[in-house]
Scaffold this motif. Structure first.
Motif, PDB file in Angstrom:
ATOM      1  N   SER A 196       0.837  -1.204   0.000  1.00 44.39           N
ATOM      2  CA  SER A 196       0.000   0.000   0.000  1.00 44.39           C
ATOM      3  C   SER A 196       0.870   1.251   0.000  1.00 44.39           C
ATOM      4  O   SER A 196       2.092   1.202   0.168  1.00 44.39           O
ATOM      5  CB  SER A 196      -0.909   0.013   1.233  1.00 44.39           C
ATOM      6  OG  SER A 196      -0.152   0.301   2.396  1.00 44.39           O
ATOM      7  N   ASP A 197       0.202   2.391  -0.198  1.00 43.96           N
ATOM      8  CA  ASP A 197       0.920   3.672  -0.187  1.00 43.96           C
ATOM      9  C   ASP A 197       1.638   3.900   1.131  1.00 43.96           C
ATOM     10  O   ASP A 197       2.684   4.553   1.174  1.00 43.96           O
ATOM     11  CB  ASP A 197      -0.061   4.824  -0.440  1.00 43.96           C
ATOM     12  CG  ASP A 197      -0.512   4.873  -1.886  1.00 43.96           C
ATOM     13  OD1 ASP A 197       0.215   4.316  -2.729  1.00 43.96           O
ATOM     14  OD2 ASP A 197      -1.577   5.438  -2.162  1.00 43.96           O
ATOM     15  N   ALA A 198       1.063   3.389   2.218  1.00 42.47           N
ATOM     16  CA  ALA A 198       1.714   3.570   3.518  1.00 42.47           C
ATOM     17  C   ALA A 198       3.104   2.945   3.494  1.00 42.47           C
ATOM     18  O   ALA A 198       4.075   3.523   3.991  1.00 42.47           O
ATOM     19  CB  ALA A 198       0.868   2.941   4.621  1.00 42.47           C
ATOM     20  N   PHE A 199       3.226   1.767   2.861  1.00 43.96           N
ATOM     21  CA  PHE A 199       4.537   1.127   2.757  1.00 43.96           C
ATOM     22  C   PHE A 199       5.395   1.816   1.702  1.00 43.96           C
ATOM     23  O   PHE A 199       6.617   1.852   1.804  1.00 43.96           O
ATOM     24  CB  PHE A 199       4.370  -0.354   2.418  1.00 43.96           C
ATOM     25  CG  PHE A 199       3.736  -1.155   3.531  1.00 43.96           C
ATOM     26  CD1 PHE A 199       4.396  -1.316   4.733  1.00 43.96           C
ATOM     27  CD2 PHE A 199       2.495  -1.728   3.379  1.00 43.96           C
ATOM     28  CE1 PHE A 199       3.831  -2.050   5.758  1.00 43.96           C
ATOM     29  CE2 PHE A 199       1.919  -2.461   4.392  1.00 43.96           C
ATOM     30  CZ  PHE A 199       2.585  -2.622   5.596  1.00 43.96           C
ATOM     31  N   SER A 232      -0.162  10.549   3.967  1.00 45.00           N
ATOM     32  CA  SER A 232       0.717   9.623   4.687  1.00 45.00           C
ATOM     33  C   SER A 232       2.151  10.130   4.713  1.00 45.00           C
ATOM     34  O   SER A 232       2.842  10.027   5.732  1.00 45.00           O
ATOM     35  CB  SER A 232       0.658   8.245   4.020  1.00 45.00           C
ATOM     36  OG  SER A 232       1.477   7.324   4.696  1.00 45.00           O
ATOM     37  N   PHE A 233       2.597  10.735   3.613  1.00 47.93           N
ATOM     38  CA  PHE A 233       3.970  11.252   3.546  1.00 47.93           C
ATOM     39  C   PHE A 233       4.164  12.395   4.530  1.00 47.93           C
ATOM     40  O   PHE A 233       5.192  12.480   5.210  1.00 47.93           O
ATOM     41  CB  PHE A 233       4.282  11.710   2.128  1.00 47.93           C
ATOM     42  CG  PHE A 233       5.686  12.196   1.935  1.00 47.93           C
ATOM     43  CD1 PHE A 233       6.724  11.302   1.766  1.00 47.93           C
ATOM     44  CD2 PHE A 233       5.980  13.552   1.939  1.00 47.93           C
ATOM     45  CE1 PHE A 233       8.025  11.734   1.597  1.00 47.93           C
ATOM     46  CE2 PHE A 233       7.271  14.002   1.774  1.00 47.93           C
ATOM     47  CZ  PHE A 233       8.298  13.095   1.594  1.00 47.93           C
ATOM     48  N   HIS A 234       3.197  13.296   4.621  1.00 49.87           N
ATOM     49  CA  HIS A 234       3.283  14.421   5.558  1.00 49.87           C
ATOM     50  C   HIS A 234       3.468  13.913   6.985  1.00 49.87           C
ATOM     51  O   HIS A 234       4.242  14.489   7.769  1.00 49.87           O
ATOM     52  CB  HIS A 234       2.032  15.287   5.466  1.00 49.87           C
ATOM     53  CG  HIS A 234       2.097  16.348   4.415  1.00 49.87           C
ATOM     54  ND1 HIS A 234       2.814  17.513   4.575  1.00 49.87           N
ATOM     55  CD2 HIS A 234       1.544  16.419   3.182  1.00 49.87           C
ATOM     56  CE1 HIS A 234       2.703  18.256   3.494  1.00 49.87           C
ATOM     57  NE2 HIS A 234       1.936  17.622   2.630  1.00 49.87           N
ATOM     58  N   GLN A 235       2.758  12.857   7.344  1.00 53.36           N
ATOM     59  CA  GLN A 235       2.851  12.339   8.708  1.00 53.36           C
ATOM     60  C   GLN A 235       4.187  11.643   8.956  1.00 53.36           C
ATOM     61  O   GLN A 235       4.855  11.885   9.966  1.00 53.36           O
ATOM     62  CB  GLN A 235       1.704  11.362   8.958  1.00 53.36           C
ATOM     63  CG  GLN A 235       0.320  12.010   8.900  1.00 53.36           C
ATOM     64  CD  GLN A 235      -0.801  10.985   8.960  1.00 53.36           C
ATOM     65  OE1 GLN A 235      -0.561   9.792   9.018  1.00 53.36           O
ATOM     66  NE2 GLN A 235      -2.038  11.458   8.918  1.00 53.36           N
ATOM     67  N   ASP A 236       4.599  10.792   8.004  1.00 53.36           N
ATOM     68  CA  ASP A 236       5.807   9.993   8.228  1.00 53.36           C
ATOM     69  C   ASP A 236       7.080  10.811   8.130  1.00 53.36           C
ATOM     70  O   ASP A 236       8.055  10.523   8.823  1.00 53.36           O
ATOM     71  CB  ASP A 236       5.856   8.847   7.218  1.00 53.36           C
ATOM     72  CG  ASP A 236       4.791   7.800   7.481  1.00 53.36           C
ATOM     73  OD1 ASP A 236       4.036   7.972   8.454  1.00 53.36           O
ATOM     74  OD2 ASP A 236       4.699   6.822   6.721  1.00 53.36           O
ATOM     75  N   VAL A 237       7.105  11.816   7.275  1.00 51.86           N
ATOM     76  CA  VAL A 237       8.343  12.583   7.104  1.00 51.86           C
ATOM     77  C   VAL A 237       8.658  13.378   8.366  1.00 51.86           C
ATOM     78  O   VAL A 237       9.826  13.615   8.694  1.00 51.86           O
ATOM     79  CB  VAL A 237       8.235  13.512   5.873  1.00 51.86           C
ATOM     80  CG1 VAL A 237       7.388  14.744   6.180  1.00 51.86           C
ATOM     81  CG2 VAL A 237       9.626  13.938   5.400  1.00 51.86           C
TER      82      VAL A 237
END
Length: 863
Positions: A196-199, A232-237
């Protein structure tokens, strides 16, 4: 919202149709869709949805007539290869005696034309079948297909799975990556063989972290795929300490002004790394505009949606996109697929027209010559091996490899269901599934437990959300010998790596499109070295900061520390503030110049006292010594000697016994000294009074016994004060950091201020009384001038100790000890010089005056 309305409308229409048809006892299809596809019969059918053509021509809408079906054009060779991979996998399973023996799988594959409406019609056809009438089923029963491979689009999968999930019909997508599809409550029967995009975001974060890129730009497409990936990128970065310099949505309508604005943002940003979640169709206009404005020098990070896009690999994009790093679906190898792709031939089945459309696009011929001017007639025997198309390229099997794994996953689930033995099944009462009238939810149960390894060596299983294990290839876009761009695999991101190393890169194989041929720097602010801390700039992201040095006594021993750590009590920060070192311990030592000087002076004073004692002992029978009460003089000299020696207890590292003795010895020695002077003064006054007629009895109160007793009593009182002080609140060694925080001052804590005050106060009281008596007796005859010497000595003594109090209080650390020592030495030397220097002067230098006649003569002369 429109998806929900669409689904509700579809279900409502189906419900009305069921009610109307139930009266007739038959079920009829209420509409027939013209769909491009291909099929093959079997004991169990597997459905498929693939992107084979692109919907170019839109039918005109009218509320007065039924809308015409859309016309699909622009054939996608890679999409057709994926569909043929599904056919190859099914044929391979049918020929495998160990997997689903005595069972033949068939397929029904439809083209979605890259449009949701067409994809939804295809899914409906797979679920309901294409037979016009179904008898004696009351519109109930299992669907014609046991599962669906597809759809590749996230938006399509969301819409289709929302409906299929109601019936628990399994759907395995090979390309839909939206993390929203991991919601098991909304999509209970959705699976996928692509992470998924999360991965995908997680994999990108590993690359950013590896190269230290914390300041990145973000571009994403205006669809479910791009929006969810961007969120998801905003959160993980942020979790790994990075920041997004800019975040822009790529327009889907080729809005030139919007594209120019986005290029201006990229050009004006200090971020040298740009992450893109999009397909090539969204990104292409932006790259064209950057090429036009010569905006280069950016490191692109490609999502799997465009990391292998042939559209952007053109030679003209090399200056802009050369050196792009991307993550791509895991590349695999499928033995025999290449030959299978070359062997397909068209047929005349109207329901199996996808191959004929492919043939026409590859060879430019037409099976139906009517209406085709100048066209050739396809024989169906043309040689595909002489063509160079993405369809025949099996060197980079990524999405096709996922299709292959999806088909095998469904086959292994069906195999597990068929092997079930009654009494040991997973369902209620240990029952097995009905192997003839198969229920979709039963197959979902087995699909959730699928666990096998492909011939290529990849492990296939699904987690609780239906997601596959996250494995990505890291790609590098590099120039080839002919000037075009080629994609090379330079690493792997593996969530389940047995070695524990998530990211593996061959950095020497990476091409960097910069003059330095090295990875670029992309940070808003350079890292703060150890010894400093980050201070965020107001109004800017957390990646933009200043580096402030740690305060004294605090350190930071890591790069980019957000807070400085205070050192323990006995430690202090080193000059660069990156680690704590033991604090310097300070005390008045014998080895330093001040300690040496004071020790020398104290020993000199002791020697002088000893010398005076020797002189007085040698001349003890002379009038000068005898007339000044020799016994009290020797006692005074002995006490002065003790005063000089007690200084040695104040020098050196404080110990418990030195702290207890120094003030006690000091207090007792000075009381013995001052009490001897006091008695000596009283004796002088008594001697003078006894020479007068009215005071002849004065001396009987000041005999030798009374003198000794007085000195003993006065000294004993000081001994009692010291004893009470030591027993109740004894002075102890103490590490004091209050004076200078970076230094530990090793001192003696007095324990009780009252005890120390009483000790000094008692000495001061005796000194004041002695000074008062001596001052009153200062006018005695010269032969009794001892009172003048005592007055002068007491004046020096009182002056020294009055000045001592403020100097002691205001002096820090070891200098307070030095002040106390100085006061002891100064007052001791004052007493020694003022009282004994005149006597020694007469004894040594003028012995002619050391006679009774000389002393008495002066007395007579005064009369």
């Amino acid at each position: 919202m429109w998806l929900i309305l669409y689904s509700c409308l579809l279900l409502s229409c189906n419900y009305i149709s069921v009610v109307l048809m139930a009266r007739s006892g038959t079920c009829k299809l209420q509409g027939h869709f013209k769909l491009n596809g291909m099929s093959q019969d079997g004991d169990f059918l597997i459905g498929g949805l693939f992107e084979v053509q692109y919907l170019k021509a839109f039918a005109e809408l009218s509320f007065r007539t039924e809308p015409k079906l859309p016309h699909c054009e622009l054939f996608y060779m890679t999409g057709f290869q994926q569909a043929q991979t599904m056919v190859f996998a099914i044929n391979e399973i049918n020929n495998n005696p160990n997997l689903l023996p005595n069972i033949t799988l068939g397929y029904q594959i439809y083209d979605n034309c890259l449009r949701l409406g067409v994809a939804f019609r295809g899914a409906t056809a797979l679920v309901s079948g294409t037979e016009e009438t179904v008898f004696d089923l009351n519109c109930k029963g299992p669907p014609p297909v046991i599962g669906i491979i597809g759809d590749p689009g996230s938006t399509h999968s969301i819409a289709i799975s929302s409906v299929l999930g109601l019936f628990r019909l399994p759907m395995i997508s090979y390309y839909a990556t939206c993390s929203c599809l991991s919601d098991r409550k909304k999509y209970p029967s959705f699976f996928r063989t692509i992470p998924s995009d999360a991965f995908q975001v997680w994999a990108m974060i590993q690359i950013l972290r590896h190269f230290g890129w914390t300041w990145v730009g973000l571009l994403y497409s205006d669809d479910d795929y791009g929006i969810n990936a961007a969120q998801s990128f905003h959160q993980d970065v942020q979790q790994f300490g990075g920041c997004v310099a800019f975040s822009e949505i790529l327009p889907n309508d080729n809005n030139h002004k919007e594209i120019q604005r986005i290029v201006g943002v990229i050009q004006g940003s200090t971020a040298n790394v740009v992450v893109v979640f999009s397909t090539s169709s969204y990104l292409l206009p932006v790259v064209d505009e950057m090429l036009l404005k010569n905006v280069t020098g950016r490191q692109w990070i490609a999502s799997e949606a465009w990391a292998t896009s042939p559209v952007l690999l053109a030679q003209r994009f090399k200056s802009v996109l050369g050196g792009t790093l991307g993550i791509a679906i895991r590349r695999g190898e499928i033995q025999g697929l290449g030959n299978f792709l070359l062997c397909i031939r068209p047929d005349n089945n109207s329901q199996n027209n996808m191959v004929r459309i492919f043939w026409e696009n590859v060879f430019g011929c037409n099976f139906d010559t009517e209406g085709r001017e100048g066209g050739e007639i396809c024989s169906g025997q043309e040689d595909l091996s002489n063509t160079d198309t993405p369809y025949t390229d099996v060197s980079e099997l990524r999405a096709s490899y996922n299709v292959y794994k999806a088909v095998y996953a469904l086959a292994h689930a069906l195999h597990g269901l068929m092997k079930c033995e009654e009494g040991s099944g997973p369902f209620s009462g240990n029952s097995c599934a009905d192997k003839i009238n198969l229920k979709p939810w039963q197959l979902v149960h087995y699909l959730q437990k699928v666990n096998f390894t492909t011939a290529f060596g990849d492990h296939v299983s699904f987690d609780k959300n239906g997601d596959a294990l996250a494995v990505y290839d890291v790609l590098s876009w590099q120039p080839s010998s002919d000037g075009s761009i080629v994609v090379r695999t330079v690493g792997v991101v593996n969530e389940g790596a047995a070695t524990g190393k998530v990211l593996t890169l061959d950095e020497e194989a990476i091409y960097w499109n910069f003059e330095t041929n090295k990875p670029p720097r992309s940070v808003c602010s350079e890292s703060c070295p150890p010894g400093t801390r980050r201070a965020t700039r107001k109004g800017l992201p957390v990646c933009c900061f200043d580096c402030l040095p740690c305060a004294d006594g605090e350190i930071s021993n890591t790069t980019d520390a957000t807070e400085c750590i205070a050192c323990p009590n006995d430690f202090w920060s080193n000059p660069v503030k990156d680690h704590c070192i033991p604090k310097e311990v300070e005390f008045l030592s014998y080895g330093e110049p001040l300690g040496i000087s004071l020790t020398t002076v104290a020993l000199l004073g002791t020697c002088f006292c000893a010398l005076v004692i020797v002189i007085f002992a040698h001349y003890r029978k002379t009038p000068v010594v005898r007339s000044n009460n020799s016994e009290l003089s020797f006692l005074l000299l002995l006490s002065l000697k003790l005063c000089f020696l007690c200084v040695l207890l104040f020098i050196g590292q404080p110990q418990l016994w030195t702290c207890q003795l120094r003030h006690a010895v000091f207090g007792i020695s000075f009381v013995l000294c001052v009490s001897s002077i006091l008695v000596k003064t009283m004796v002088v006054i008594a001697v003078f009074k006894s020479s007068l007629p009215e005071g002849k009895s004065a001396m009987k109160w000041f005999g030798a016994a009374q003198q000794r007793c007085t000195v003993l009593v006065l000294t004993a009182l000081q001994v009692v004060i010291c004893a009470i002080w030591l027993l109740t609140a004894s002075p102890t060694p103490h590490k004091n950091s209050q004076y200078i925080r970076s230094i530990i001052v090793y001192e003696c804590a007095i324990g009780s201020v009252a005890g120390f005050s009483m000790l000094l106060g008692y000495i001061g009281l005796l000194a004041a009384v002695s000074f008062l008596l001596a001052f009153l007796a200062r006018n005695l005859p010269d032969n009794f001038n001892e009172a003048k010497f005592i007055t002068f000595s007491m004046l020096i003594f009182c002056a020294v100790w009055i000045a001592f109090v403020p100097a002691y209080v205001s002096s820090p650390g070891k200098y307070a000890v030095a002040v106390e020592i100085f006061a002891i030495l100064a007052s001791s030397f004052g007493l020694l010089v003022a009282i004994f220097a005149p006597k020694c002067y007469i004894i040594i230098l003028h012995p002619e005056r050391n006679t009774k006649k000389a002393i008495m003569g002066r007395a007579t002369q005064n009369k």
